[in-house]
Design an enzyme around this catalytic site. Sequence first.
Site, PDB file in Angstrom:
ATOM      1  N   GLY A  39       0.824  -1.218   0.000  1.00 54.80           N
ATOM      2  CA  GLY A  39       0.000   0.000   0.000  1.00 54.80           C
ATOM      3  C   GLY A  39       0.849   1.255   0.000  1.00 54.80           C
ATOM      4  N   LEU A 191      19.522  -3.795  19.938  1.00 58.15           N
ATOM      5  CA  LEU A 191      20.202  -2.699  20.647  1.00 58.15           C
ATOM      6  C   LEU A 191      19.610  -1.335  20.287  1.00 58.15           C
ATOM      7  CD1 LEU A 191      23.861  -4.020  20.507  1.00 58.15           C
ATOM      8  CD2 LEU A 191      22.216  -4.200  22.374  1.00 58.15           C
ATOM      9  N   ASP A 319      17.373  -8.143   0.313  1.00 59.92           N
ATOM     10  CA  ASP A 319      17.289  -9.035   1.476  1.00 59.92           C
ATOM     11  C   ASP A 319      16.868 -10.465   1.114  1.00 59.92           C
ATOM     12  OD1 ASP A 319      17.903  -6.881   3.082  1.00 59.92           O
ATOM     13  OD2 ASP A 319      16.105  -7.025   4.347  1.00 59.92           O
ATOM     14  N   MET A 325      21.845  -7.852   5.150  1.00 61.31           N
ATOM     15  CA  MET A 325      20.486  -7.310   4.950  1.00 61.31           C
ATOM     16  C   MET A 325      20.506  -5.830   5.274  1.00 61.31           C
ATOM     17  SD  MET A 325      17.947 -10.245   6.280  1.00 61.31           S
ATOM     18  CE  MET A 325      17.666 -11.739   5.332  1.00 61.31           C
ATOM     19  N   HIS A 451      40.458  21.053  11.375  1.00 61.16           N
ATOM     20  CA  HIS A 451      40.540  21.164  12.833  1.00 61.16           C
ATOM     21  C   HIS A 451      39.602  22.271  13.321  1.00 61.16           C
ATOM     22  CE1 HIS A 451      42.259  21.172  16.834  1.00 61.16           C
ATOM     23  NE2 HIS A 451      42.302  22.496  16.770  1.00 61.16           N
TER      24      HIS A 451
HETATM   25  P1  FAD Z   1      12.118  -4.815   1.653  1.00 67.03           P
HETATM   26  O1  FAD Z   1      12.436  -3.463   2.075  1.00 67.03           O
HETATM   27  O2  FAD Z   1      11.654  -5.792   2.675  1.00 67.03           O
HETATM   28  O3  FAD Z   1      11.027  -4.667   0.509  1.00 67.03           O
HETATM   29  C1  FAD Z   1      10.359  -5.735  -0.064  1.00 67.03           C
HETATM   30  C2  FAD Z   1       8.969  -5.287  -0.450  1.00 67.03           C
HETATM   31  O4  FAD Z   1       8.378  -6.302  -1.252  1.00 67.03           O
HETATM   32  C3  FAD Z   1       8.021  -5.097   0.728  1.00 67.03           C
HETATM   33  O5  FAD Z   1       7.503  -3.800   0.737  1.00 67.03           O
HETATM   34  C4  FAD Z   1       6.931  -6.139   0.511  1.00 67.03           C
HETATM   35  O6  FAD Z   1       5.637  -5.662   0.872  1.00 67.03           O
HETATM   36  C5  FAD Z   1       7.014  -6.374  -0.964  1.00 67.03           C
HETATM   37  N1  FAD Z   1       6.539  -7.706  -1.387  1.00 67.03           N
HETATM   38  C6  FAD Z   1       6.914  -8.914  -0.882  1.00 67.03           C
HETATM   39  N2  FAD Z   1       6.319  -9.913  -1.566  1.00 67.03           N
HETATM   40  C7  FAD Z   1       5.562  -9.315  -2.518  1.00 67.03           C
HETATM   41  C8  FAD Z   1       4.709  -9.807  -3.534  1.00 67.03           C
HETATM   42  N3  FAD Z   1       4.530 -11.131  -3.738  1.00 67.03           N
HETATM   43  N4  FAD Z   1       4.068  -8.909  -4.321  1.00 67.03           N
HETATM   44  C9  FAD Z   1       4.239  -7.576  -4.158  1.00 67.03           C
HETATM   45  N5  FAD Z   1       5.027  -7.054  -3.217  1.00 67.03           N
HETATM   46  C10 FAD Z   1       5.691  -7.917  -2.407  1.00 67.03           C
HETATM   47  N6  FAD Z   1      19.194  -1.138   6.826  1.00 67.03           N
HETATM   48  C11 FAD Z   1      20.095  -0.149   6.743  1.00 67.03           C
HETATM   49  O7  FAD Z   1      20.894  -0.138   5.810  1.00 67.03           O
HETATM   50  N7  FAD Z   1      20.133   0.866   7.666  1.00 67.03           N
HETATM   51  C12 FAD Z   1      19.274   0.894   8.709  1.00 67.03           C
HETATM   52  O8  FAD Z   1      19.330   1.827   9.511  1.00 67.03           O
HETATM   53  C13 FAD Z   1      18.327  -0.135   8.826  1.00 67.03           C
HETATM   54  N8  FAD Z   1      17.446  -0.134   9.846  1.00 67.03           N
HETATM   55  C14 FAD Z   1      16.527  -1.127   9.929  1.00 67.03           C
HETATM   56  C15 FAD Z   1      15.657  -1.116  11.014  1.00 67.03           C
HETATM   57  C16 FAD Z   1      14.716  -2.106  11.150  1.00 67.03           C
HETATM   58  C17 FAD Z   1      13.777  -2.075  12.314  1.00 67.03           C
HETATM   59  C18 FAD Z   1      14.630  -3.147  10.172  1.00 67.03           C
HETATM   60  C19 FAD Z   1      13.601  -4.234  10.290  1.00 67.03           C
HETATM   61  C20 FAD Z   1      15.498  -3.176   9.102  1.00 67.03           C
HETATM   62  C21 FAD Z   1      16.460  -2.164   8.980  1.00 67.03           C
HETATM   63  N9  FAD Z   1      17.378  -2.153   7.929  1.00 67.03           N
HETATM   64  C22 FAD Z   1      18.304  -1.157   7.845  1.00 67.03           C
HETATM   65  C23 FAD Z   1      17.370  -3.187   6.883  1.00 67.03           C
HETATM   66  C24 FAD Z   1      16.632  -2.694   5.622  1.00 67.03           C
HETATM   67  O9  FAD Z   1      15.339  -2.315   5.976  1.00 67.03           O
HETATM   68  C25 FAD Z   1      16.590  -3.786   4.566  1.00 67.03           C
HETATM   69  O10 FAD Z   1      17.883  -4.228   4.288  1.00 67.03           O
HETATM   70  C26 FAD Z   1      15.965  -3.265   3.275  1.00 67.03           C
HETATM   71  O11 FAD Z   1      14.660  -2.838   3.513  1.00 67.03           O
HETATM   72  C27 FAD Z   1      15.964  -4.353   2.199  1.00 67.03           C
HETATM   73  O12 FAD Z   1      15.319  -3.898   1.050  1.00 67.03           O
HETATM   74  P2  FAD Z   1      14.548  -4.889   0.068  1.00 67.03           P
HETATM   75  O13 FAD Z   1      13.979  -4.020  -0.993  1.00 67.03           O
HETATM   76  O14 FAD Z   1      15.410  -6.014  -0.300  1.00 67.03           O
HETATM   77  O15 FAD Z   1      13.357  -5.513   0.929  1.00 67.03           O
HETATM   78  P1  NAI Z   2      21.137  -9.691  13.940  1.00 67.14           P
HETATM   79  O1  NAI Z   2      21.555 -10.872  13.152  1.00 67.14           O
HETATM   80  O2  NAI Z   2      21.854  -8.427  13.823  1.00 67.14           O
HETATM   81  O3  NAI Z   2      21.180 -10.063  15.488  1.00 67.14           O
HETATM   82  C1  NAI Z   2      20.468 -11.123  16.046  1.00 67.14           C
HETATM   83  C2  NAI Z   2      21.097 -11.459  17.381  1.00 67.14           C
HETATM   84  O4  NAI Z   2      20.257 -12.375  18.046  1.00 67.14           O
HETATM   85  C3  NAI Z   2      22.463 -12.106  17.251  1.00 67.14           C
HETATM   86  O5  NAI Z   2      23.371 -11.452  18.099  1.00 67.14           O
HETATM   87  C4  NAI Z   2      22.207 -13.550  17.651  1.00 67.14           C
HETATM   88  O6  NAI Z   2      23.320 -14.153  18.271  1.00 67.14           O
HETATM   89  C5  NAI Z   2      21.060 -13.393  18.615  1.00 67.14           C
HETATM   90  N1  NAI Z   2      20.203 -14.570  18.752  1.00 67.14           N
HETATM   91  C6  NAI Z   2      19.758 -15.391  17.769  1.00 67.14           C
HETATM   92  N2  NAI Z   2      18.971 -16.350  18.288  1.00 67.14           N
HETATM   93  C7  NAI Z   2      18.894 -16.117  19.618  1.00 67.14           C
HETATM   94  C8  NAI Z   2      18.216 -16.756  20.698  1.00 67.14           C
HETATM   95  N3  NAI Z   2      17.461 -17.816  20.495  1.00 67.14           N
HETATM   96  N4  NAI Z   2      18.366 -16.249  21.941  1.00 67.14           N
HETATM   97  C9  NAI Z   2      19.149 -15.144  22.145  1.00 67.14           C
HETATM   98  N5  NAI Z   2      19.805 -14.515  21.160  1.00 67.14           N
HETATM   99  C10 NAI Z   2      19.675 -14.982  19.917  1.00 67.14           C
HETATM  100  O7  NAI Z   2      19.570  -9.533  13.630  1.00 67.14           O
HETATM  101  P2  NAI Z   2      18.538  -8.387  13.999  1.00 67.14           P
HETATM  102  O8  NAI Z   2      19.063  -7.529  15.078  1.00 67.14           O
HETATM  103  O9  NAI Z   2      17.224  -9.054  14.185  1.00 67.14           O
HETATM  104  O10 NAI Z   2      18.491  -7.543  12.668  1.00 67.14           O
HETATM  105  C11 NAI Z   2      18.147  -8.156  11.408  1.00 67.14           C
HETATM  106  C12 NAI Z   2      18.797  -7.443  10.272  1.00 67.14           C
HETATM  107  O11 NAI Z   2      18.263  -6.154  10.077  1.00 67.14           O
HETATM  108  C13 NAI Z   2      20.283  -7.262  10.512  1.00 67.14           C
HETATM  109  O12 NAI Z   2      20.953  -8.268   9.804  1.00 67.14           O
HETATM  110  C14 NAI Z   2      20.603  -5.930   9.976  1.00 67.14           C
HETATM  111  O13 NAI Z   2      21.323  -6.086   8.779  1.00 67.14           O
HETATM  112  C15 NAI Z   2      19.271  -5.268   9.659  1.00 67.14           C
HETATM  113  N6  NAI Z   2      19.195  -4.023  10.425  1.00 67.14           N
HETATM  114  C16 NAI Z   2      20.104  -3.039  10.191  1.00 67.14           C
HETATM  115  C17 NAI Z   2      20.101  -1.885  10.920  1.00 67.14           C
HETATM  116  C18 NAI Z   2      21.133  -0.864  10.667  1.00 67.14           C
HETATM  117  O14 NAI Z   2      21.798  -0.930   9.654  1.00 67.14           O
HETATM  118  N7  NAI Z   2      21.302   0.121  11.545  1.00 67.14           N
HETATM  119  C19 NAI Z   2      19.097  -1.633  11.950  1.00 67.14           C
HETATM  120  C20 NAI Z   2      18.215  -2.739  12.146  1.00 67.14           C
HETATM  121  C21 NAI Z   2      18.266  -3.867  11.377  1.00 67.14           C
END
Ligand code: FAD
Ligand code: NAI
Length: 473
Positions: A39, A191, A319, A325, A451
Amino acid sequence: ASETEEKDLVIIGGGVAGYVAAIKAGQSGLKVACIEKRGALGGTCLNVGCIPSKSLLNNSHLYHQILHDTKNRGIEVGEVKLNLAAMMKAKETSVSGLTKGIEFLFKKNNVEYIKGAGAFKDEHTVAVNLAEGGGETTVRGKNILIATGSEATPFPGLTIDEKKVITSTGAIALQEVPKKMTVIGGGIIGLEMASVWSRLGSEVTVVEYLGQIGGPGMDKDVAKQAQKLLQKQGLKFKLNTKVVSGDADGEGVKVTVEAAKGGKEETLDADVCLVAIGRRPYTNGLGLENIGLEVDERGRLIIDQEYRTKIPHIRAIGDVTFGPMLAHKAEEESVAVVEYITKGYGHVNYGAIPSVMYTHPEVAWVGQNEQELTAANVKYNVGQFPFSANSRAKTNLDTEGFVKMISDVETDRILGIHIIGPNAGEMIAEGVLALEYGASSEDVARTSHAHPTLSEAFKEAAMATSSSQVFEF
Ligand code: FAD
Ligand code: NAI
């Protein structure tokens, strides 16, 4: 069912991977359609990931700073009150402005935006179940790009309701500050979200299976320092601890844990439990079985170096396939994949993708860490410089953390940079550029840095690393 004209490229998923590819393809003159079922465009990152979490991180940091860190700066404030609803509204304003911006860019670059869920009918046809009861349409593509992203990995035995048992999606939308919060997983999501709610007043305990926080990739010295500083802010950690079971039936959520090696059980009571144990590729309902595409044991679509699945005109990025990811990784791949389609070549340097954790202080790194280099038997030099000796950090009264640089012992080529400190996420860009250009630590050490800036700590770390004696004139 209706049918749209055949496209050069059909993209399934309008997240960072999908929308950047769509715009780039439109700019390259391809006829392109992007199917998104959420959406709104922008995927996880814009809607429930990077953007909303950073809005909350920034504003909760300001709130926390105003509460605890103004007097010594000569600022006296009156009563400070949290208005959580307004903080959430600010988050929503950032998100909606950005998602609408993508819709505008789609129009400008002739990308057809199809709102609905896409599923493969055959190797060239995607059926779309249109949103808002719009029926079904099909769209044919010479090339098809799968960019369907990822979802939170659930914890067995704890049903996610996004109210009491939450993923990051619930954690960015809580309507009140929980008194107590248990976080399963001390990785990046754990975190960042633990920081937000702890700053707003919650008592947060993070349970991590491994002996260090930060998830895979974080340098051990940085992880140790991050843990120390987050503990100082009030977070509690249980490392080397596994969750045995969870129960959300009664009031609140009970999580039973024990030492990873086994031992005495302990029950943690909380109002809310955040499950943050990683994310997994999302291909539900995509009809992969209709075209014989398979995923690996971790759910990732299998691709080659040109992002092709075993059906050459169907590719996958972001992803849903291999690699970190991260939004900027997905973005790099979207440009490369369109270049492969239009020109036959493309390029992503997977060795120079930065990672940033947006806590305070921030943690950022690029390249390899000490654990990885030791395991690979690589000989290296390490140079480190603390922000406590940096003049700008001193004036800002924000001196915690350090810059650590690792370079090859023979060639001095930089192998990794690991920063914990103020603005680490911005400063790492210099490290990425250094790595991309194959710089030595001496190259950085001989580069003038303004600096007083925090980036002088970067130069100082390079000076400490450099095997050449830059100061013996
Ligand atoms: P997504 O962003 O997941 O997009 C996929 C899209 O496909 C979705 O909108 C979904 O609705 C759609 N879709 C799925 N199946 C279908 C279908 N069959 N038909 C139509 N649409 C469909 N990364 C960073 O680099 N910096 C950050 O600070 C960061 N913070 C994050 C914080 C959180 C809480 C989370 C969960 C992730 C964070 N990430 C961050 C990771 C980042 O969000 C992902 O790496 C990124 O969104 C991946 O992009 P993507 O396009 O591959 O997938
Ligand atoms: P993560 O892989 O970063 O961390 C998961 C943690 O959970 C690991 O430390 C792991 O050892 C622990 N764990 C796994 N199973 C467990 C269990 N059963 N009990 C206790 N601990 C356990 O995954 P997270 O934090 O969920 O994030 C997912 C992805 O989203 C990341 O890979 C990251 O790339 C992306 N992301 C990126 C951000 C950024 O760039 N600032 C912000 C948020 C998400």
